[in-house]
Design an enzyme around this catalytic site. Structure first.
Site, PDB file in Angstrom:
ATOM      1  N   GLN A  84     -33.673  11.747  -5.315  1.00  0.00           N
ATOM      2  CA  GLN A  84     -33.874  10.796  -6.429  1.00  0.00           C
ATOM      3  C   GLN A  84     -33.869   9.374  -5.731  1.00  0.00           C
ATOM      4  OE1 GLN A  84     -31.416  13.103  -9.301  1.00  0.00           O
ATOM      5  NE2 GLN A  84     -32.912  12.065 -10.709  1.00  0.00           N
ATOM      6  N   HIS A 124     -28.412  19.629  -4.672  1.00  0.00           N
ATOM      7  CA  HIS A 124     -28.724  18.810  -6.137  1.00  0.00           C
ATOM      8  C   HIS A 124     -30.005  19.094  -6.375  1.00  0.00           C
ATOM      9  CE1 HIS A 124     -27.777  15.823  -9.068  1.00  0.00           C
ATOM     10  NE2 HIS A 124     -28.792  16.123  -9.598  1.00  0.00           N
ATOM     11  N   ASN A 149     -25.274  21.520  -8.048  1.00  0.00           N
ATOM     12  CA  ASN A 149     -25.409  20.620  -9.536  1.00  0.00           C
ATOM     13  C   ASN A 149     -26.119  21.657 -10.504  1.00  0.00           C
ATOM     14  OD1 ASN A 149     -25.760  18.024 -10.779  1.00  0.00           O
ATOM     15  ND2 ASN A 149     -27.869  18.559 -10.686  1.00  0.00           N
ATOM     16  N   GLU A 150     -25.812  21.634 -11.636  1.00  0.00           N
ATOM     17  CA  GLU A 150     -26.501  22.222 -12.712  1.00  0.00           C
ATOM     18  C   GLU A 150     -27.037  23.548 -12.478  1.00  0.00           C
ATOM     19  OE1 GLU A 150     -28.839  19.256 -14.546  1.00  0.00           O
ATOM     20  OE2 GLU A 150     -27.154  18.298 -15.566  1.00  0.00           O
TER      21      GLU A 150
HETATM   22  C1  FCB Z   1     -29.549  15.747 -14.658  1.00  0.00           C
HETATM   23  C2  FCB Z   1     -29.501  15.943 -13.344  1.00  0.00           C
HETATM   24  C3  FCB Z   1     -29.965  14.512 -12.730  1.00  0.00           C
HETATM   25  C4  FCB Z   1     -30.807  13.769 -13.665  1.00  0.00           C
HETATM   26  C5  FCB Z   1     -30.222  13.599 -15.044  1.00  0.00           C
HETATM   27  C6  FCB Z   1     -30.939  12.791 -15.922  1.00  0.00           C
HETATM   28  O1  FCB Z   1     -29.971  17.113 -15.239  1.00  0.00           O
HETATM   29  O2  FCB Z   1     -28.659  16.449 -12.571  1.00  0.00           O
HETATM   30  O3  FCB Z   1     -30.499  14.707 -11.413  1.00  0.00           O
HETATM   31  O4  FCB Z   1     -31.999  14.074 -13.558  1.00  0.00           O
HETATM   32  O5  FCB Z   1     -29.939  14.970 -15.626  1.00  0.00           O
END
Ligand code: FCB
Length: 403
Positions: free
Chosen positions: A17, A109, A152-153
């Site tokens: 990003q 990520h 991440n997530e």
């Molecule tokens: C999350 C992501 C991050 C960004 C935020 C707004 O889902 O981890 O990269 O996009 O949302």
């Protein structure tokens, strides 16, 4: 493992990003293919300007920076680890420490190397093995990093892979999950999405556990993963649907963090679950630039839910929380309210170790440049960074220790 030290106060970013020209990544390839998707291009050139980025935080009086290392750069070809890229990320870690920032490093990520995607990505037979080999290589530079986020997530990633699986099955071709509309202001990337396939979640959990074991053996890091907390709310009569969605969207991933050194909480908004499933955020003048409801209380909800599922056994670090808005005074109001929710949870005995705001900079929001989450803006031609009042405000809160 060294989780000691003061409360982490800082902000977060992700390599794809902000870095620019992540040309060997799967996401870069998608950007070029999917109509309506904006390209990341040079992004914010943070690959070269990371020290400036870190100085923004340090100058504001913050003490932590969450940033990622990029698999597609470190291992551009399977099995070929770039020493130059490892050295680059090591310099970033050293720079953060030199500036007084505790590094919180994300290993993955959302993005992966193109070759990994071509092998089937997280659906591929060798996915866990491939990821583990990358983590093993990365461990060389993470030895003294205090906090490491493996994935991440994973629940959002599993949702994206679920979409990938469906498009592969129906069209023989992978398409980006990004939902495009005519107006960035109404982009809601989370409303119309399929529930993550629990089988894919299990693959990611296996990857996480393997990574955790490698990192425990090779580094001093506290290891965890960061879940996208949904802060679902149940409509009367929808209890069964709610329980199922809560499980497949979130709790499976929280459960997988049992025994971890910490769990990353990432909360932005809250959504109703009714008899037909997750209800899209209704249009409302208070909605954010990504179309989600203005719900700073979602952070406290997410922290309490996470703590409850893990029965108070795993310390919490807020690894993301923020708002897409062009109005920085609103960002401050949102964050102030979110932090009050965090500290109310602390007052109730919940072990929260830090707050990392999303995001440090107005960055590339996975296909769109419109939604601005940053504590600072960056000119996309000159790359000059300009702090917003919210950055100094967060620094003041950090100095006081709470809002
Ligand atoms: C999350 C992501 C991050 C960004 C935020 C707004 O889902 O981890 O990269 O996009 O949302």
């Amino acid at each position: 493992m060294s989780t000691a030290g003061s409360f982490l106060w800082g902000a977060a970013s992700a390599p794809h990003q902000i870095e620019g020209n992540n040309v060997n990544s799967d996401f870069w390839a998608n950007e070029g293919r999917v109509p309506g998707m904006e390209r990341s291009g040079d992004a914010l050139d943070s690959y070269h300007r990371y020290e400036q980025d870190m100085r923004l935080l340090a100058d504001a009086g913050l003490n932590a920076y969450r940033f990622g290392i990029e698999w597609a750069r470190i291992e551009p070809v399977p099995g070929l680890v770039s020493r130059a890229e490892l050295a680059h990320y090591r310099r970033m870690i050293d720079t953060a420490v030199r500036l007084g920032l505790t590094p919180v490093v994300t290993v993955q990520h959302f993005t992966a190397p193109r070759w990994f995607a071509e092998e089937g990505g997280w659906l591929g037979e060798r996915a866990v093995e491939r990821y583990a080999a990358y983590v093993d290589a990365a461990a060389q530079i993470l030895e003294d990093v205090p906090w490491v986020v493996t994935i991440n997530e994973p629940n959002m990633l599993a949702m994206m892979v679920t979409m990938q699986k469906r498009t592969l099955e129906s069209q023989g071709e992978w398409q980006s999950p990004t939902v495009d509309t005519d107006d960035d202001r109404t982009v809601d990337t989370r409303a119309k999405l399929p529930a993550p396939d629990p089988g894919i979640g299990a693959v990611l959990a296996a990857a996480h556990h393997t990574a955790r074991d490698i990192l425990h053996e090779r580094t001093d890091a506290a290891v965890g993963w960061s879940v996208a907390n949904r802060a679902f709310a149940c409509r009367p009569g929808a209890e069964d649907v709610f329980a199922r969605l809560q499980h497949v969207w979130e709790d499976l991933y929280l459960e997988a963090a049992r025994g971890d050194d910490f769990i990353g909480v990432q909360a932005y908004s809250s959504q109703w679950v009714g008899p037909d499933g997750i209800e899209p955020h209704p249009p409302h003048p208070d909605n954010t630039l990504v179309g989600s409801a203005y719900r700073p209380d979602s952070l406290g909800m997410a922290i309490r839910h996470t703590w409850g599922v893990l029965e108070g056994t795993v310390p919490v670090v807020v690894t993301e929380n923020g708002i897409a808005t062009a109005d920085d005074a609103r960002r401050i109001r949102y964050t102030d309210a979110a932090l009050r929710g965090l500290f109310a949870a602390v007052d109730d005995g919940i072990d929260v170790r830090g707050y990392l705001h999303w995001s440090l900079l107005d960055n590339y929001e996975w296909g769109h440049w419109g939604p601005t989450f940053g504590l600072a803006s960056a000119d996309r031609e000159t790359f000059v960074r300009t702090p917003k009042p919210s950055l100094a405000w967060l620094g003041d809160v950090a100095r006081r220790g709470r809002p």
